[in-house]
Design a protein around this motif. Structure first.
Motif, PDB file in Angstrom:
ATOM      1  N   LEU A 145       7.407  -5.513  60.199  1.00 24.04           N
ATOM      2  CA  LEU A 145       8.156  -4.259  60.199  1.00 24.04           C
ATOM      3  C   LEU A 145       9.597  -4.513  59.767  1.00 24.04           C
ATOM      4  O   LEU A 145      10.504  -4.598  60.590  1.00 24.04           O
ATOM      5  CB  LEU A 145       8.113  -3.640  61.602  1.00 24.04           C
ATOM      6  CG  LEU A 145       8.850  -2.337  61.812  1.00 24.04           C
ATOM      7  CD1 LEU A 145       8.219  -1.218  61.009  1.00 24.04           C
ATOM      8  CD2 LEU A 145       8.876  -1.985  63.286  1.00 24.04           C
ATOM      9  N   ILE A 164      13.204  -3.510  58.455  1.00 24.13           N
ATOM     10  CA  ILE A 164      14.044  -2.315  58.562  1.00 24.13           C
ATOM     11  C   ILE A 164      15.277  -2.522  57.687  1.00 24.13           C
ATOM     12  O   ILE A 164      15.869  -3.598  57.701  1.00 24.13           O
ATOM     13  CB  ILE A 164      14.491  -2.113  60.027  1.00 24.13           C
ATOM     14  CG1 ILE A 164      13.291  -2.053  60.934  1.00 24.13           C
ATOM     15  CG2 ILE A 164      15.434  -0.944  60.159  1.00 24.13           C
ATOM     16  CD1 ILE A 164      12.857  -0.743  61.410  1.00 24.13           C
ATOM     17  N   PRO A 197      18.715  -0.971  57.603  1.00 20.49           N
ATOM     18  CA  PRO A 197      19.639  -0.033  58.234  1.00 20.49           C
ATOM     19  C   PRO A 197      20.698   0.531  57.299  1.00 20.49           C
ATOM     20  O   PRO A 197      21.222   1.600  57.543  1.00 20.49           O
ATOM     21  CB  PRO A 197      20.278  -0.837  59.366  1.00 20.49           C
ATOM     22  CG  PRO A 197      20.031  -2.259  59.036  1.00 20.49           C
ATOM     23  CD  PRO A 197      18.822  -2.313  58.173  1.00 20.49           C
ATOM     24  N   THR A 212      15.825   3.183  56.091  1.00 17.69           N
ATOM     25  CA  THR A 212      14.399   3.164  55.790  1.00 17.69           C
ATOM     26  C   THR A 212      13.743   1.923  56.376  1.00 17.69           C
ATOM     27  O   THR A 212      14.414   1.011  56.854  1.00 17.69           O
ATOM     28  CB  THR A 212      14.144   3.171  54.273  1.00 17.69           C
ATOM     29  OG1 THR A 212      14.703   1.995  53.700  1.00 17.69           O
ATOM     30  CG2 THR A 212      14.733   4.404  53.610  1.00 17.69           C
ATOM     31  N   GLY A 213      12.428   1.898  56.300  1.00 19.63           N
ATOM     32  CA  GLY A 213      11.673   0.733  56.730  1.00 19.63           C
ATOM     33  C   GLY A 213      10.268   0.795  56.172  1.00 19.63           C
ATOM     34  O   GLY A 213       9.872   1.784  55.543  1.00 19.63           O
ATOM     35  N   PHE A 268      14.357   6.803  58.584  1.00 20.80           N
ATOM     36  CA  PHE A 268      14.772   6.988  59.972  1.00 20.80           C
ATOM     37  C   PHE A 268      14.616   8.463  60.328  1.00 20.80           C
ATOM     38  O   PHE A 268      15.034   9.337  59.572  1.00 20.80           O
ATOM     39  CB  PHE A 268      16.214   6.551  60.168  1.00 20.80           C
ATOM     40  CG  PHE A 268      16.427   5.046  60.128  1.00 20.80           C
ATOM     41  CD1 PHE A 268      15.422   4.175  59.750  1.00 20.80           C
ATOM     42  CD2 PHE A 268      17.645   4.516  60.452  1.00 20.80           C
ATOM     43  CE1 PHE A 268      15.629   2.801  59.709  1.00 20.80           C
ATOM     44  CE2 PHE A 268      17.882   3.154  60.420  1.00 20.80           C
ATOM     45  CZ  PHE A 268      16.870   2.293  60.046  1.00 20.80           C
ATOM     46  N   ASP A 312      11.484   9.623  61.094  1.00 25.33           N
ATOM     47  CA  ASP A 312      10.025   9.794  61.043  1.00 25.33           C
ATOM     48  C   ASP A 312       9.389   9.137  62.269  1.00 25.33           C
ATOM     49  O   ASP A 312       9.972   8.247  62.881  1.00 25.33           O
ATOM     50  CB  ASP A 312       9.424   9.133  59.794  1.00 25.33           C
ATOM     51  CG  ASP A 312       9.879   9.770  58.496  1.00 25.33           C
ATOM     52  OD1 ASP A 312      10.421  10.890  58.540  1.00 25.33           O
ATOM     53  OD2 ASP A 312       9.689   9.132  57.441  1.00 25.33           O
ATOM     54  N   THR A 313       8.183   9.562  62.589  1.00 24.51           N
ATOM     55  CA  THR A 313       7.377   8.875  63.587  1.00 24.51           C
ATOM     56  C   THR A 313       6.275   8.149  62.839  1.00 24.51           C
ATOM     57  O   THR A 313       5.524   8.761  62.090  1.00 24.51           O
ATOM     58  CB  THR A 313       6.772   9.863  64.608  1.00 24.51           C
ATOM     59  OG1 THR A 313       7.833  10.524  65.298  1.00 24.51           O
ATOM     60  CG2 THR A 313       5.902   9.139  65.622  1.00 24.51           C
ATOM     61  N   LEU A 373       5.893   5.063  66.915  1.00 22.93           N
ATOM     62  CA  LEU A 373       7.281   4.632  66.993  1.00 22.93           C
ATOM     63  C   LEU A 373       8.159   5.745  66.442  1.00 22.93           C
ATOM     64  O   LEU A 373       8.062   6.103  65.270  1.00 22.93           O
ATOM     65  CB  LEU A 373       7.478   3.346  66.183  1.00 22.93           C
ATOM     66  CG  LEU A 373       8.901   2.816  66.062  1.00 22.93           C
ATOM     67  CD1 LEU A 373       9.444   2.408  67.426  1.00 22.93           C
ATOM     68  CD2 LEU A 373       8.954   1.658  65.095  1.00 22.93           C
ATOM     69  N   ASP A 374       8.997   6.308  67.314  1.00 22.76           N
ATOM     70  CA  ASP A 374       9.929   7.354  66.894  1.00 22.76           C
ATOM     71  C   ASP A 374      11.162   6.676  66.326  1.00 22.76           C
ATOM     72  O   ASP A 374      11.972   6.112  67.062  1.00 22.76           O
ATOM     73  CB  ASP A 374      10.297   8.234  68.083  1.00 22.76           C
ATOM     74  CG  ASP A 374      11.315   9.295  67.731  1.00 22.76           C
ATOM     75  OD1 ASP A 374      11.593   9.499  66.528  1.00 22.76           O
ATOM     76  OD2 ASP A 374      11.840   9.934  68.661  1.00 22.76           O
ATOM     77  N   THR A 375      11.314   6.712  65.022  1.00 26.84           N
ATOM     78  CA  THR A 375      12.441   6.034  64.386  1.00 26.84           C
ATOM     79  C   THR A 375      13.710   6.879  64.408  1.00 26.84           C
ATOM     80  O   THR A 375      14.728   6.469  63.866  1.00 26.84           O
ATOM     81  CB  THR A 375      12.096   5.635  62.943  1.00 26.84           C
ATOM     82  OG1 THR A 375      11.851   6.806  62.180  1.00 26.84           O
ATOM     83  CG2 THR A 375      10.890   4.716  62.907  1.00 26.84           C
ATOM     84  N   LEU A 421      16.770   5.097  65.718  1.00 27.79           N
ATOM     85  CA  LEU A 421      17.423   4.067  64.900  1.00 27.79           C
ATOM     86  C   LEU A 421      18.621   4.677  64.184  1.00 27.79           C
ATOM     87  O   LEU A 421      18.593   5.820  63.758  1.00 27.79           O
ATOM     88  CB  LEU A 421      16.441   3.495  63.885  1.00 27.79           C
ATOM     89  CG  LEU A 421      15.180   2.855  64.455  1.00 27.79           C
ATOM     90  CD1 LEU A 421      14.250   2.443  63.336  1.00 27.79           C
ATOM     91  CD2 LEU A 421      15.526   1.666  65.336  1.00 27.79           C
TER      92      LEU A 421
END
Length: 52
Positions: free
Chosen positions: A7, A9, A11, A15-16, A32, A34-35, A43-45, A48
């Motif tokens: 995963l 990321i 920052p 995005t990821g 960031f 999105d779930t 994962l609730d981003t 972030l």
């Protein structure tokens, strides 16, 4: 190395990408806010924060 999920990321971009499946053949890009599903877990981003 036997790591089933990768995963990364970004920052600075907010995005990821979720890589999974054997050999990371499945790829799910997200922004960031999105779930995304990582293995069996959502994962609730939205929590972030991007660099400013």
């Amino acid at each position: 190395m036997g790591i089933p999920i990768y995963l990364p990321i970004a920052p600075r971009k907010g995005t990821g990408i979720v890589h999974d499946e054997p050999g990371y053949t499945s790829r799910t890009e997200f922004a960031f806010g999105d779930t995304v599903t990582v293995s069996l877990w959502p994962l609730d981003t939205g929590v972030l924060r991007a660099y400013t």
